[in-house]
Design a protein around this motif. Structure first.
Motif, PDB file in Angstrom:
ATOM      1  N   ASP A   1      34.562  36.269  34.120  1.00  0.00           N
ATOM      2  CA  ASP A   1      33.348  36.557  34.882  1.00  0.00           C
ATOM      3  C   ASP A   1      32.328  35.434  34.757  1.00  0.00           C
ATOM      4  O   ASP A   1      31.287  35.452  35.416  1.00  0.00           O
TER       5      ASP A   1
ATOM      6  N   HIS B   1      39.277  39.201  35.646  1.00  0.00           N
ATOM      7  CA  HIS B   1      38.445  39.027  34.451  1.00  0.00           C
ATOM      8  C   HIS B   1      38.872  40.098  33.454  1.00  0.00           C
ATOM      9  O   HIS B   1      38.696  41.292  33.713  1.00  0.00           O
TER      10      HIS B   1
ATOM     11  N   HIS C   1      38.335  43.412  37.968  1.00  0.00           N
ATOM     12  CA  HIS C   1      37.874  43.717  36.612  1.00  0.00           C
ATOM     13  C   HIS C   1      37.963  45.224  36.441  1.00  0.00           C
ATOM     14  O   HIS C   1      37.525  45.983  37.307  1.00  0.00           O
TER      15      HIS C   1
ATOM     16  N   LEU D   1      32.312  37.784  42.727  1.00  0.00           N
ATOM     17  CA  LEU D   1      31.391  37.152  41.790  1.00  0.00           C
ATOM     18  C   LEU D   1      30.855  35.796  42.245  1.00  0.00           C
ATOM     19  O   LEU D   1      29.802  35.382  41.773  1.00  0.00           O
TER      20      LEU D   1
END
Length: 248
Positions: free
Chosen positions: A126, A177, A217, A224
């Motif tokens: 991340d 992530h 995630h 992101l």
């Protein structure tokens, strides 16, 4: 059950990913950076192990050849990574900045050299939320800090993954992530153990639920950094990687 290659699987998240996949009945080929780590894996009962230091283009090519000889694979999990310490900008034997070479360029080269499986999983971070791909300074020659080098390399890896997803629609390709996990690389202050870190990568490797070309995630799609999805940037990045590896 399928055959799966997991890079960076001598310890940490990669070892747990390999353990869980083996527990599910898959044939797992592990990867170690050097022969000493490989010997420890074999002594502990691991099956096939390929060896290669991803900070070396020659060693990465040799590892790709060794892995290809053990394939074909149904899944490849690109988990290997490196977190740079404080200090001067690290440069490899190839004259490349080490963080970018290990985290992004090696993933490109292995994907280019090993016959494509039906699934590719790229273990990212991340940290890409604060990353930036600068095609004119991929090696961080102008300004280098450990944090920016790591974030930018993981963003580059993610963009590479999405480029392969777009170019190979018959292959299910995703990035993930794993969380802030307690490992030698991330440190013991991290709140989560490797079981949590392995969960979504394993799910992406074997579940029928995920699609392709996404970032996950906790088994959920997250968005992101817009640069990862920029197709022109993806293509330009692949061209730079091909030039850096002489693999055009």
């Amino acid at each position: 059950m399928g055959s799966i290659l997991v890079t960076g699987s001598s310890d940490g998240i990669g070892a747990k990913i390999a353990d869980v996949l083996e527990g599910l009945g898959h044939d797992v080929v592990r990867h170690a950076r050097d022969e000493a780590k490989a010997a420890r894996l074999r002594a502990a009962g691991a099956g096939e192990v390929v060896v290669g230091d991803l900070a070396s283009l020659a060693a990465t090519r040799a590892m790709a050849a060794a892995a290809s000889a053990l394939g074909p694979f149904d899944v490849i999990v690109h988990n290997a990574g490196w977190l740079p310490p404080e200090g001067p900008r690290p440069v490899t034997e190839d004259g490349l900045e080490r963080t970018f070479q290990v985290n992004a360029l090696s993933a490109y080269l292995l994907t280019a050299l090993i016959p494509l499986p039906s699934r590719l999983v790229y273990v990212s971070s991340d940290s890409i939320v604060r990353g930036r791909i600068d095609l004119d300074d991929l090696q961080h020659e102008a300004k280098w800090t450990p944090d920016s080098a790591y974030a930018d390399s993981k963003l580059a890896m993610t963009a590479i993954a999405f480029a392969f997803a777009r170019r190979h629609p018959d292959v299910r390709v995703n990035a993930v992530h794993p969380g802030w996990i307690r490992t030698k690389m991330s440190g013991h202050a991290a709140p989560l153990d490797v079981t949590v870190g392995a969960d979504t990568p394993v799910w992406l490797a074997v579940s029928d639920d995920p699609g392709t070309g996404d970032f996950y995630h906790n088994r959920q799609i997250v968005h992101l950094n817009d640069q990862a999805y920029d197709q022109d940037l993806q293509d330009a990045l692949l061209e730079r990687c091909a030039a850096l590896t002489s693999n055009g």
